[in-house]
Design a protein around this motif. Structure first.
Motif, mmCIF file in Angstrom:
data_model
loop_
_atom_site.group_PDB
_atom_site.id
_atom_site.type_symbol
_atom_site.label_atom_id
_atom_site.label_comp_id
_atom_site.label_asym_id
_atom_site.label_seq_id
_atom_site.Cartn_x
_atom_site.Cartn_y
_atom_site.Cartn_z
ATOM 1 N N GLN A 79 0.823 -1.207 0.000
ATOM 2 C CA GLN A 79 0.000 0.000 0.000
ATOM 3 C C GLN A 79 0.863 1.267 0.000
ATOM 4 O OE1 GLN A 79 -3.364 0.063 2.754
ATOM 5 N NE2 GLN A 79 -3.452 -2.161 2.741
ATOM 6 N N GLN A 80 1.981 1.234 0.705
ATOM 7 C CA GLN A 80 2.878 2.391 0.691
ATOM 8 C C GLN A 80 3.508 2.579 -0.682
ATOM 9 O OE1 GLN A 80 5.553 1.572 3.983
ATOM 10 N NE2 GLN A 80 4.306 2.788 5.396
ATOM 11 N N GLY A 81 3.830 1.478 -1.365
ATOM 12 C CA GLY A 81 4.372 1.585 -2.715
ATOM 13 C C GLY A 81 3.376 2.199 -3.679
ATOM 14 N N GLU A 82 2.107 1.776 -3.583
ATOM 15 C CA GLU A 82 1.068 2.366 -4.428
ATOM 16 C C GLU A 82 0.875 3.849 -4.099
ATOM 17 O OE1 GLU A 82 -2.440 0.049 -3.921
ATOM 18 O OE2 GLU A 82 -1.697 -1.646 -5.114
ATOM 19 N N PHE A 83 0.943 4.179 -2.818
ATOM 20 C CA PHE A 83 0.795 5.574 -2.401
ATOM 21 C C PHE A 83 1.907 6.438 -2.982
ATOM 22 C CE2 PHE A 83 2.198 8.921 0.501
ATOM 23 C CZ PHE A 83 1.056 9.690 0.584
ATOM 24 N N LEU A 84 3.165 5.969 -2.883
ATOM 25 C CA LEU A 84 4.282 6.749 -3.409
ATOM 26 C C LEU A 84 4.219 6.854 -4.929
ATOM 27 C CD1 LEU A 84 7.335 5.676 -1.208
ATOM 28 C CD2 LEU A 84 6.075 7.827 -1.171
ATOM 29 N N GLY A 85 3.783 5.796 -5.601
ATOM 30 C CA GLY A 85 3.619 5.875 -7.049
ATOM 31 C C GLY A 85 2.617 6.951 -7.435
ATOM 32 N N HIS A 86 1.492 7.004 -6.707
ATOM 33 C CA HIS A 86 0.484 8.045 -6.952
ATOM 34 C C HIS A 86 1.054 9.426 -6.638
ATOM 35 C CE1 HIS A 86 -3.485 9.971 -7.022
ATOM 36 N NE2 HIS A 86 -3.179 10.514 -5.861
ATOM 37 N N LEU A 87 1.813 9.520 -5.554
ATOM 38 C CA LEU A 87 2.398 10.802 -5.162
ATOM 39 C C LEU A 87 3.398 11.301 -6.200
ATOM 40 C CD1 LEU A 87 2.686 12.973 -2.902
ATOM 41 C CD2 LEU A 87 4.510 11.560 -1.948
ATOM 42 N N PHE A 88 4.241 10.416 -6.714
ATOM 43 C CA PHE A 88 5.254 10.805 -7.696
ATOM 44 C C PHE A 88 4.623 11.236 -9.026
ATOM 45 C CE2 PHE A 88 8.562 7.837 -5.576
ATOM 46 C CZ PHE A 88 8.679 8.750 -4.527
ATOM 47 N N VAL A 89 3.504 10.607 -9.375
ATOM 48 C CA VAL A 89 2.865 10.913 -10.659
ATOM 49 C C VAL A 89 2.014 12.184 -10.567
ATOM 50 C CG1 VAL A 89 1.174 10.117 -12.357
ATOM 51 C CG2 VAL A 89 2.880 8.531 -11.455
ATOM 52 N N HIS A 90 1.239 12.298 -9.505
ATOM 53 C CA HIS A 90 0.254 13.376 -9.411
ATOM 54 C C HIS A 90 0.655 14.501 -8.455
ATOM 55 C CE1 HIS A 90 -2.466 11.009 -11.802
ATOM 56 N NE2 HIS A 90 -2.435 10.017 -10.935
ATOM 57 N N GLY A 91 1.786 14.387 -7.797
ATOM 58 C CA GLY A 91 2.184 15.401 -6.829
ATOM 59 C C GLY A 91 3.342 16.251 -7.304
ATOM 60 N N ASN A 92 3.449 17.434 -6.712
ATOM 61 C CA ASN A 92 4.590 18.322 -6.933
ATOM 62 C C ASN A 92 5.522 18.141 -5.741
ATOM 63 O OD1 ASN A 92 6.431 20.348 -7.312
ATOM 64 N ND2 ASN A 92 4.925 21.990 -7.554
ATOM 65 N N LEU A 93 6.682 17.542 -5.965
ATOM 66 C CA LEU A 93 7.569 17.164 -4.876
ATOM 67 C C LEU A 93 8.510 18.287 -4.453
ATOM 68 C CD1 LEU A 93 8.482 13.538 -5.999
ATOM 69 C CD2 LEU A 93 6.563 14.327 -4.617
ATOM 70 N N THR A 94 8.345 19.460 -5.013
ATOM 71 C CA THR A 94 9.171 20.596 -4.603
ATOM 72 C C THR A 94 8.820 20.988 -3.170
ATOM 73 O OG1 THR A 94 9.245 21.410 -6.877
ATOM 74 C CG2 THR A 94 9.835 22.962 -5.122
ATOM 75 N N ALA A 95 9.818 21.034 -2.304
ATOM 76 C CA ALA A 95 9.582 21.330 -0.894
ATOM 77 C C ALA A 95 9.179 22.794 -0.722
ATOM 78 C CB ALA A 95 10.838 21.037 -0.084
ATOM 79 N N THR A 96 8.089 23.015 0.030
ATOM 80 C CA THR A 96 7.636 24.363 0.369
ATOM 81 C C THR A 96 7.475 24.455 1.882
ATOM 82 O OG1 THR A 96 5.328 23.678 0.010
ATOM 83 C CG2 THR A 96 6.463 24.745 -1.825
ATOM 84 N N TYR A 97 7.723 25.640 2.416
ATOM 85 C CA TYR A 97 7.730 25.828 3.862
ATOM 86 C C TYR A 97 6.813 26.987 4.261
ATOM 87 C CZ TYR A 97 11.954 22.926 3.730
ATOM 88 O OH TYR A 97 12.848 21.918 3.520
ATOM 89 N N THR A 98 6.383 26.919 5.533
ATOM 90 C CA THR A 98 5.639 28.039 6.110
ATOM 91 C C THR A 98 6.630 29.096 6.583
ATOM 92 O OG1 THR A 98 5.672 27.073 8.340
ATOM 93 C CG2 THR A 98 3.847 26.439 6.889
ATOM 94 N N GLU A 99 6.110 30.207 7.077
ATOM 95 C CA GLU A 99 6.985 31.257 7.600
ATOM 96 C C GLU A 99 7.764 30.775 8.812
ATOM 97 O OE1 GLU A 99 4.572 34.618 8.392
ATOM 98 O OE2 GLU A 99 4.145 35.046 6.273
ATOM 99 N N GLU A 100 7.221 29.749 9.506
ATOM 100 C CA GLU A 100 7.923 29.192 10.671
ATOM 101 C C GLU A 100 8.876 28.073 10.272
ATOM 102 O OE1 GLU A 100 4.613 29.480 10.461
ATOM 103 O OE2 GLU A 100 4.357 31.264 11.722
#
Length: 210
Positions: A79-100
């Motif tokens: 299930q984690q492998g399927e989740f990461l596959g979905h994340l890599f395909v449909h997600g933007n992996l560029t790290a973004t941060y809050t002001e904190e």
């Protein structure tokens, strides 16, 4: 000395050297969480390694969420492998941060988000974040030998939901049915079925070492 006829060692397994090297390289962000992780890479709900600035992901037996470690079973890793596959395909992996300087969840591609991602965005009052990983407990199957097995299948997703429990030949039937269904191709299913039929007719192959 204790006289014995058969010794069975059940000392468990330890983390691989590469896992320990990654934990050490990530520094205090990981070492502070090792009371829970215990030799595994601590990850956030999106399976990003803590201290990895959103660039390192871990799953399966080498990963542990910040709150508790999931069982080291095949269904968790699958299930984690399927989740990461979905994340890599449909997600933007560029790290973004809050002001904190808090790492935000991965942003999703709005044109191809899943229902889970949309629900997560609605709950967080944001229309851009990916859903975190959530384990769906499918139950437990254990083969006990001689055409017998134990089965406990989760019917409802809640922890106290309905469960189907079986043992003996009924559990063996459930175990084989799910095993057969999980085969990756029709070729594999045919080979598994033929192997079962061969064992039923001729018995299992036994190799004796002198």
């Amino acid at each position: 000395e204790i006289p014995f006829g058969l010794a069975v060692w059940a000392g468990g397994i330890g983390p691989l050297p590469i896992t320990l090297e990654i934990i050490g390289a990530l520094g205090s962000a990981q070492t502070d969480l090792q009371k829970v992780a215990r030799g595994k890479i601590a990850v956030d709900p999106w399976l990003r390694a803590i201290g990895g600035e959103g660039r390192i992901f871990a799953m399966g037996d080498c990963a542990c969420t910040q709150s508790s470690c999931l069982p080291a079973t095949a269904q968790v890793a699958n299930q984690q492998g399927e989740f990461l596959g979905h994340l890599f395909v449909h997600g933007n992996l560029t790290a973004t941060y809050t002001e904190e300087a808090t790492l935000l969840p991965p942003k999703r591609d709005k044109s191809s988000g899943s229902l889970e991602d949309m629900v997560t965005s609605l709950a967080m009052h944001e229309n851009e974040f990916m859903a975190p990983f959530q384990l769906l407990d499918m139950g437990i199957l254990a083969y006990t030998g001689q055409s017998s097995a134990l089965a406990q299948l989760q019917v409802c997703p809640e922890e106290d939901g309905s469960k189907i429990k079986a043992k003996g030949q009924v559990g063996f039937g459930l175990w084989r049915s799910i095993y057969f269904y999980k085969q990756a191709s029709m070729r594999n299913r045919f080979l598994v079925f033929m192997d079962w039929m061969k064992s039923k007719v001729f018995g299992r192959d036994i190799t004796q070492l002198d």
